[in-house]
Write a protein that holds these residues in place. Structure first.
Motif, PDB file in Angstrom:
ATOM      1  N   THR A 150       0.856  -1.272   0.004  1.00  9.18           N
ATOM      2  CA  THR A 150      -0.001   0.089   0.078  1.00  9.18           C
ATOM      3  C   THR A 150       0.886   1.228   0.076  1.00  9.18           C
ATOM      4  OG1 THR A 150       0.016   0.284   2.374  1.00  9.18           O
ATOM      5  CG2 THR A 150      -1.513  -1.081   1.635  1.00  9.18           C
ATOM      6  N   LYS A 160       0.867   3.610   2.232  1.00 10.97           N
ATOM      7  CA  LYS A 160       1.189   3.828   3.317  1.00 10.97           C
ATOM      8  C   LYS A 160       2.339   2.738   4.020  1.00 10.97           C
ATOM      9  CE  LYS A 160      -0.355   4.502   8.296  1.00 10.97           C
ATOM     10  NZ  LYS A 160       1.089   5.332   8.612  1.00 10.97           N
ATOM     11  N   GLU A 161       2.171   1.532   3.408  1.00 12.61           N
ATOM     12  CA  GLU A 161       3.303   0.769   3.835  1.00 12.61           C
ATOM     13  C   GLU A 161       4.811   1.293   3.077  1.00 12.61           C
ATOM     14  OE1 GLU A 161       1.221  -3.590   4.348  1.00 12.61           O
ATOM     15  OE2 GLU A 161       1.741  -2.806   2.427  1.00 12.61           O
ATOM     16  N   ASP A 169       6.048   4.279   4.767  1.00 13.43           N
ATOM     17  CA  ASP A 169       6.473   4.013   6.427  1.00 13.43           C
ATOM     18  C   ASP A 169       7.602   3.339   6.364  1.00 13.43           C
ATOM     19  OD1 ASP A 169       4.265   5.528   7.307  1.00 13.43           O
ATOM     20  OD2 ASP A 169       3.289   3.542   8.214  1.00 13.43           O
ATOM     21  N   LYS A 170       7.825   2.319   5.435  1.00 16.07           N
ATOM     22  CA  LYS A 170       8.869   1.314   5.680  1.00 16.07           C
ATOM     23  C   LYS A 170      10.040   1.721   4.695  1.00 16.07           C
ATOM     24  CE  LYS A 170       6.559  -1.541   8.548  1.00 16.07           C
ATOM     25  NZ  LYS A 170       6.906  -2.189   9.754  1.00 16.07           N
ATOM     26  N   HIS A 171       9.656   2.150   3.594  1.00 18.10           N
ATOM     27  CA  HIS A 171      10.694   2.221   2.524  1.00 18.10           C
ATOM     28  C   HIS A 171      11.227   3.416   1.966  1.00 18.10           C
ATOM     29  CE1 HIS A 171      10.466  -2.324   2.076  1.00 18.10           C
ATOM     30  NE2 HIS A 171       8.978  -1.894   2.259  1.00 18.10           N
ATOM     31  N   LEU A 172      10.068   4.518   2.008  1.00 14.18           N
ATOM     32  CA  LEU A 172      10.346   5.759   1.504  1.00 14.18           C
ATOM     33  C   LEU A 172      10.765   6.979   2.323  1.00 14.18           C
ATOM     34  CD1 LEU A 172       7.802   5.839  -1.572  1.00 14.18           C
ATOM     35  CD2 LEU A 172      10.354   5.463  -1.777  1.00 14.18           C
ATOM     36  N   GLY A 173      10.651   6.518   3.531  1.00 13.34           N
ATOM     37  CA  GLY A 173      11.102   7.690   4.405  1.00 13.34           C
ATOM     38  C   GLY A 173      12.354   8.578   4.301  1.00 13.34           C
ATOM     39  N   ILE A 174      13.142   8.005   3.736  1.00 11.50           N
ATOM     40  CA  ILE A 174      14.526   8.913   3.761  1.00 11.50           C
ATOM     41  C   ILE A 174      14.376   9.741   2.509  1.00 11.50           C
ATOM     42  CG2 ILE A 174      17.130   8.470   3.068  1.00 11.50           C
ATOM     43  CD1 ILE A 174      17.131   6.049   4.790  1.00 11.50           C
ATOM     44  N   SER A 225      -2.241  -0.174   8.400  1.00 12.47           N
ATOM     45  CA  SER A 225      -3.441  -0.371   7.658  1.00 12.47           C
ATOM     46  C   SER A 225      -4.554  -1.437   8.267  1.00 12.47           C
ATOM     47  CB  SER A 225      -3.067  -1.149   6.267  1.00 12.47           C
ATOM     48  OG  SER A 225      -1.799  -1.248   6.209  1.00 12.47           O
ATOM     49  N   ASP A 229       9.581   0.931  14.620  1.00 10.31           N
ATOM     50  CA  ASP A 229       9.142   0.316  13.175  1.00 10.31           C
ATOM     51  C   ASP A 229       9.101   1.386  11.862  1.00 10.31           C
ATOM     52  OD1 ASP A 229       9.003  -2.067  14.766  1.00 10.31           O
ATOM     53  OD2 ASP A 229       6.655  -2.197  14.341  1.00 10.31           O
ATOM     54  N   TYR A 230       9.462   2.470  12.320  1.00 10.80           N
ATOM     55  CA  TYR A 230       9.557   3.471  10.918  1.00 10.80           C
ATOM     56  C   TYR A 230      10.884   3.367  10.311  1.00 10.80           C
ATOM     57  CZ  TYR A 230       5.084   5.456  12.021  1.00 10.80           C
ATOM     58  OH  TYR A 230       3.689   5.556  12.312  1.00 10.80           O
ATOM     59  N   GLN A 231      11.216   3.360   8.950  1.00 11.59           N
ATOM     60  CA  GLN A 231      12.058   3.236   8.416  1.00 11.59           C
ATOM     61  C   GLN A 231      13.027   4.506   8.815  1.00 11.59           C
ATOM     62  OE1 GLN A 231      12.593   4.924   4.509  1.00 11.59           O
ATOM     63  NE2 GLN A 231      14.276   3.561   3.892  1.00 11.59           N
ATOM     64  N   LEU A 232      12.595   5.509   9.106  1.00 10.07           N
ATOM     65  CA  LEU A 232      13.280   6.822   9.395  1.00 10.07           C
ATOM     66  C   LEU A 232      14.013   6.698  10.888  1.00 10.07           C
ATOM     67  CD1 LEU A 232      11.942   9.908   7.648  1.00 10.07           C
ATOM     68  CD2 LEU A 232      14.372   9.207   7.623  1.00 10.07           C
TER      69      LEU A 232
END
Ligand SMILES: Cc1cc2nc3c(=O)[nH]c(=O)nc-3n(C[C@H](O)[C@H](O)[C@H](O)COP(=O)(O)OP(=O)(O)OC[C@H]3O[C@@H](n4cnc5c(N)ncnc54)[C@H](O)[C@@H]3O)c2cc1C
Ligand SMILES: Cc1cc2nc3c(=O)[nH]c(=O)nc-3n(C[C@H](O)[C@H](O)[C@H](O)COP(=O)(O)OP(=O)(O)OC[C@H]3O[C@@H](n4cnc5c(N)ncnc54)[C@H](O)[C@@H]3O)c2cc1C
Lengths: 637, 637
Positions: A504, A506-507, A510-515, B306, B315-318
């Motif tokens: 999704t 959000k996933e 949250d988990k991959h694109l923060g940087i 979700s 748990d957040y990437q950042l």
């Protein structure tokens, strides 16, 4: 002649004229100076080195007296505009006009304005704002305080269901405020109707006694803000009349029907204006720090030259390269902050006059990115300022530690910087998506999205000669590519994550694109601020000021390029030898600016009482002052 | 099960075994734990949240009592090794063993050891160290205090000729110390004989009254170190016997002949050892900060996923990308600090046993670079730690603010970081020069100088495939090139400046090469620390610990590469797609390490009394503790 007098002689422009520019005209500048005069000449209002480092309770008491006096002798407008930075430990009860009154004005009906805003404006009641709970800050939707509507009595019952739900941090709440705007989950007939705003009286206006059902107090020792009684607050089924729910955009009818009564985007638009005060103080805080350290660096000597003369530390390449870019940073934040609030006010006017919401998102992007990066940049800049003062920067009498504790919360409060910058990145990805679908970039200051259409195919390296590195518009192009490529890059990654990997949105974020999202916000802020800086410089008429600020603007831009060297290389926007030219031009600029450094910081015009530094006084003599201030009441006997 | 218990179950190695590694063996670890037990179980020795934020005078008094008690019940060895970080505001009178006694031991004759060291070791006299003056810190050669030899009485007259020459900052000097080692310009018959070290008694040992001719006191409010009475000191022609000049390496005969009595390089070598204590506390300070924030991040939740479940911020990437690299940083500084002191001790042994000075310069380079970059890195890391705790990080009860004020002076004191890194850069340029002349690199850990001979001609890009980015030795090669190219680059620039432009070495470095010299020191520190990290990891036998620390080591290296992305591009050491691989590998590492994060910080094994954090307690329950601690005596009523 003293070192400072000699340095002042070398300034190439009229410092007073620059002050007028900074303070938005001669009239306002005069008001500022008159207010400072008032503060420095009154024995109670004056900052006294003897008060530095006194205990929390005494600090609070002293500042409460100062505030009382200020309200007697000064215009509230002047207090609002000028007082904050003059008093190091924050002003008692300032939330009354900083948050309480504006919230009522923005979210309240006319009746509520009469009920709460007006008495607050006469200081008959003292308001504060308490949203954050022990366990929830950034995610306001998950706060646990409840407001249950009771049809019978036409009232709400406010309750704190758990320890975690205790309201926490509310400034001025601990012992000062009589009223609070607080947020709670509204329940009607067992149904949740979202987080709403309630005015709750917590203390008797006359006796100042805590009201029944209220448990409130100060939250104890903090890094700074010693004059602020940040507080905790618990409600034990406290009943408030229905009129205490702020109802410009939502309504509960007597029989418990919940309705929206307007476009709550208006709410968001007006709430954006409330950050003005906050952002406005960030560059000023850095400005005071730089005033201190540049004056000190011109006087402090360390090591001798080949002729045996001691060298003022400001003459070292490194000290100049540490400090002069920070002056550029400060001006960038100053001009950016002014511009973003002009945009926010224009947005509100459009909405109110023409029901035109088209600028809403753009203001959100620019304001959030500015909040995050101006507070980060100025905070870390101040820390460098401290280090540039050597050991004496650790003394409270340098004036630098209270600036650091004042700026420290700015990077998390009023929206955590990380959370804000993620949000900016997400909006830009949405813009990109829309642009891709419609085939044209949105009509915003985010004009770099246009570049995305040329991504990879039509890139023209902007800085292909040494001369180009002196061209303000070519530098703009490089920064524009920088953010465009970051958006495009994140857009591609998002496609892969959502398309190929089936995650999704959000996933993915949250988990991959923060940087990457954060990089978007960062480079967006760099680009937009430099663009604004450049626009402002172009409006200047005084040739000497224009020359100096143009150099400063270019320095700002080149430094942002150098900070992003890796990315710009990787994206192919710049290549090897170009960085040699960029650094050469930067070095030239620093060398051209060094004799103006003092003028550029003194133009901010905080007086000695406001700067309150033994080592950064306008008259010099750092050692005498350190020596005498250090032997005050904080010296253990 | 609590969030912390669940997280502890996921750790892949035996935390206790890692603690033994960190604390250099099981026996020392047990000693550390026993000492902590002692501190936490005694009511006076225990850290009490009620004491947080009390005034300076009370803090001093309380800490003086604690120190007295500690000296009664604990081993001095344990106090020296373990106490510093356990007590947040620094220990009263610790300079006695940290600086006074070692200085006497290193610079004093046997007679002087008997006279001053021995009574100090029995705490009959309390020593401190006062070199810095109001106007001179880094440049110790220009201090103004004078020591004039008087043949008649065979004594020195110590005098403070001006306000600027007032001794300033001396820790424990304000009200505690009875004796001071101080530096003064020695004059004999009107001739200057350089800066020498003198022991001066400033207070009566019995009555504690200030002695005649001495003006001494506390310098007032500081950013932190509230239990330290940093002091000022003025001498009004104070007469001290000749035996009070430390004379292991210099001598004044009765009739005023000044002679050197040994190689003062021995002095420098032994003085280097004194920084051990200092550097040792830097990684520990960060370790405590990380313990707090990682525990808190596992419990703090913000926003939902979700499925509607709230997400722990860890748990957040950042949040992971902010914190896990800092764990690597902390281990790098830990292992680097241990190694550099092993080298320094070995150096002293070589000198004393074999009159072998060959390692002298190398130790200077490595130690100075480590001091500068470990303190900078750990300081800025701690600031990130604070931000990662959101608003609660601003509360004193989070335990984070006192760590920040503790670390703040480290970047300027014991050698200003800028001055130290300039010195490292200069030595490496000299090495380069020698190597160029002799055609071979010096036999040091600065082995990267070898690369300079292949500069431009033989460069082999080290990370030419994704697989290479997982190869610890290839990463080493990249970091090695990085520093080599910086040295070569600065060397070329210096040639131009001195050759073509005719500048002196000093002018060149002061005005033009500062930035490059600092870059040399920075990349030297990165390379050397990573190399040390790797060597240490290779000695590990426990497979699980080895796996985790190997990942951490690689993460350290890759992050240093990413921080220097621009340079490595510019030098052609790496190119575009390689950075994509590097980031992918970094992301894999962070993802592999995340379940071990808690174990990696808890292995440092500071107990709850030492960590003294409401939000970072080993048992969890951050909100309960914040709530209760916040209502202590610092809460304004
Ligand atoms: C001096 C001071 C005064 C204050 N005054 C007031 C006041 O008057 N009234 C009031 O109501 N409040 C006040 N506050 C509270 C303040 O508004 C909150 O602390 C602030 O909003 C930050 O929220 P938080 O503490 O929940 O941080 P958190 O959100 O818990 O942040 C902790 C960490 O989690 C990270 N994080 C959170 N969400 C995400 C995400 N989605 N993705 C990645 N990372 C994430 C953050 O970046 C941070 O690293 C004050 C705070 C301070 C320090
Ligand atoms: C908490 C604390 C405890 C202390 N305890 C003691 C003690 O017990 N005994 C004692 O004697 N002293 C003590 N000191 C003093 C401390 O050792 C000095 O402050 C320290 O050596 C830094 O020197 P300085 O203050 O002169 O800095 P400065 O050298 O004046 O630094 C100011 C600025 O000038 C720059 N600069 C200086 N030289 C150069 C150069 N050549 N090239 C480029 N830039 C340059 C620096 O980088 C910095 O930015 C203490 C200080 C503190 C803060």
């Amino acid at each position: 002649m003293s070192a400072l007098e000699i340095a002042r002689k070398k300034i190439s422009f009229d410092v007073n004229k620059l002050s007028h520019f900074i303070w938005e005209g001669e009239e306002r500048f005069k008001r500022f100076m008159a207010f400072q005069k008032l503060c420095s000449s009154d024995p109670l209002l004056r900052n006294n080195p003897k008060d530095i480092g006194i205990g929390r309770a005494e600090t609070y008491e002293l500042y409460a007296k100062k505030m009382k006096k200020l309200l007697e002798v000064a215009d509230l407008r002047d207090i609002k505009e000028f007082a904050t930075l003059i008093y190091p430990e924050a002003l008692v009860s300032s939330l009354n006009y900083e948050m309480f009154m504006p919230t009522i004005m923005n979210l309240g009906t006319d009746e509520q304005v009469k009920l709460f805003y007006e008495p607050a404006s006469r200081w008959e009641i003292l308001g504060c704002y308490s949203q954050t709970e022990l366990a929830h800050g950034s995610d306001i939707n998950r706060i646990e305080t409840t407001a249950t509507y009771d049809k019978q009595t036409k009232s709400f019952i406010i309750n704190t269901p758990s320890l975690k739900a205790t309201k926490w941090w509310g400034s001025d709440m601990g012992i000062t405020a009589t009223h609070v705007v607080t947020q709670a989950q509204l329940y009607i007939d067992g149904k949740r109707c979202g987080v709403q705003n309630f005015v709750v009286q917590i203390r008797d206006v006359k006796t100042h006694q805590t009201l029944p059902g209220i448990l409130v107090g100060d939250i104890g020792a903090k890094f700074g803000y010693n004059a602020k009684d940040n507080g905790y607050l618990r409600f034990d089924n406290v009943r408030i009349p229905k009129v205490n729910m702020l109802s410009k955009y939502v309504n509960v009818s007597d029989d418990g029907q919940f309705t929206k009564t307007g476009d709550d985007k208006v709410w968001h638009a007006t709430m954006q204006l409330m950050r003005q005060h906050f952002l406005d103080s960030v560059w000023k805080c850095l400005g005071i720090g730089l005033t201190i350290v540049i004056r000190y660096s011109l006087q402090r000597k360390q090591f001798k030259d080949s002729l045996g003369q001691e060298i003022p530390i400001f003459d070292y390449q490194l000290q100049q390269h540490k400090l002069i870019p920070l002056i550029a940073e400060m001006y960038g934040c100053m001009l950016g902050s002014k511009k973003v609030f002009a945009m926010a006010h224009d947005n509100v006017a459009r909405i109110k006059q023409k029901n035109d919401f088209s600028k809403m998102m753009e203001v959100h992007v620019v304001l959030s990115a500015s909040k995050a990066y101006y507070t980060w940049n100025c905070f870390f800049a101040l820390e460098k300022v401290r280090q540039c003062a050597g050991g004496h920067g650790y003394s409270y009498y340098s004036g630098i530690p209270p600036l650091i504790t004042e700026m420290s919360p700015c990077v998390v409060a009023e929206g955590d910087n990380t959370v804000l910058s993620l949000s900016v990145g997400k909006v830009l990805l949405m813009y990109l998506n829309k642009a891709m679908q419609s085939g044209k970039a949105p009509n915003t200051t985010c004009d770099y999205l246009e570049d995305i259409f040329n991504y990879l195919t039509e890139l023209k390296q902007p800085l292909v000669s040494k001369e180009c590195t002196r061209d303000l518009n070519k530098v703009l192009a490089a920064l524009r590519y920088n953010v465009a490529f970051n958006v495009a890059n994140a857009g591609q990654k998002l496609q892969t994550l959502m398309g190929d990997k089936g995650l999704t949105f959000k996933e993915s974020t949250d988990k991959h694109l923060g940087i990457l999202l954060q990089e978007i916000a960062h480079t967006q802020s760099n680009y937009w601020t430099y663009r604004t800086f450049l626009e402002e410089v172009n409006t200047l008429t005084d040739p000497n000021i224009k020359t100096a600020l143009t150099q400063l603007c270019l320095l700002y831009g080149l430094n942002k390029i150098l900070e992003q060297q890796g990315q710009l290389f990787e994206y192919g926007v710049l290549s090897g030898p170009q960085f040699v030219w960029i650094r050469e031009t930067r070095d030239e600029l620093i060398s051209n600016l060094k004799d103006n450094a003092l003028g550029l910081v003194e133009a901010i015009a905080y007086d000695d009482n406001s700067v309150r530094s033994a080592i950064g006084d306008s008259q010099g003599n750092p050692y005498e002052k350190l020596y005498h201030w250090g032997q005050g009441p904080q010296s253990i006997k």
